[in-house]
Design a protein around this motif. Structure first.
Motif, mmCIF file in Angstrom:
data_model
loop_
_atom_site.group_PDB
_atom_site.id
_atom_site.type_symbol
_atom_site.label_atom_id
_atom_site.label_comp_id
_atom_site.label_asym_id
_atom_site.label_seq_id
_atom_site.Cartn_x
_atom_site.Cartn_y
_atom_site.Cartn_z
ATOM 1 N N CYS A 72 0.774 -1.349 -0.038
ATOM 2 C CA CYS A 72 -0.066 0.022 0.001
ATOM 3 C C CYS A 72 0.997 1.288 0.054
ATOM 4 N N ILE A 73 1.719 1.297 0.810
ATOM 5 C CA ILE A 73 2.710 2.432 1.024
ATOM 6 C C ILE A 73 3.603 2.932 -0.214
ATOM 7 N N THR A 76 1.435 3.916 -3.147
ATOM 8 C CA THR A 76 1.025 5.202 -3.100
ATOM 9 C C THR A 76 2.129 6.229 -3.406
ATOM 10 N N TYR A 79 2.604 6.281 -7.137
ATOM 11 C CA TYR A 79 1.470 7.123 -7.910
ATOM 12 C C TYR A 79 1.592 8.635 -7.360
ATOM 13 N N LYS A 80 1.950 8.842 -6.283
ATOM 14 C CA LYS A 80 1.872 10.408 -5.863
ATOM 15 C C LYS A 80 3.355 10.830 -6.909
#
Length: 90
Positions: A72-73, A76, A79-80
């Motif tokens: 998840c991290i 993310t 993606y960011k």
């Protein structure tokens, strides 16, 4: 890490020792990644009672469930970074 230390200080009434920031920022991620990579390198098929070998789809489901919380991290962050304005250096 600084904001986390501020939050911990707010909860316990004093600021944690500075080495805790290094542990949260560097030591813990490196140890977790090392344990994960060690498991991947030494992977063996899951066997129950030395007789029953679990089907491949059961192992894939287990890996999916395990990776769903671990990725998840990092996903993310990627993606960011890909969708933010400006270059990576900015």
């Amino acid at each position: 890490a600084d904001r986390f230390m501020d939050n911990v200080a707010c909860m316990i009434g004093y600021r944690p020792l500075p080495y805790m920031k290094w542990c949260w920022s560097y030591v813990t991620p490196v140890v977790c990644m090392g344990v994960f990579l060690f498991h991947v390198v030494n992977y063996k098929r899951l066997v129950y009672n030395a007789v029953y070998v679990y089907p491949w789809w059961g192992e894939v489901l287990g890996w999916f469930l395990a990776l769903s919380s671990m990725l998840c991290i990092p996903l993310t962050v990627v993606y960011k970074l890909l969708h933010c304005k400006g270059s990576l250096m900015e």
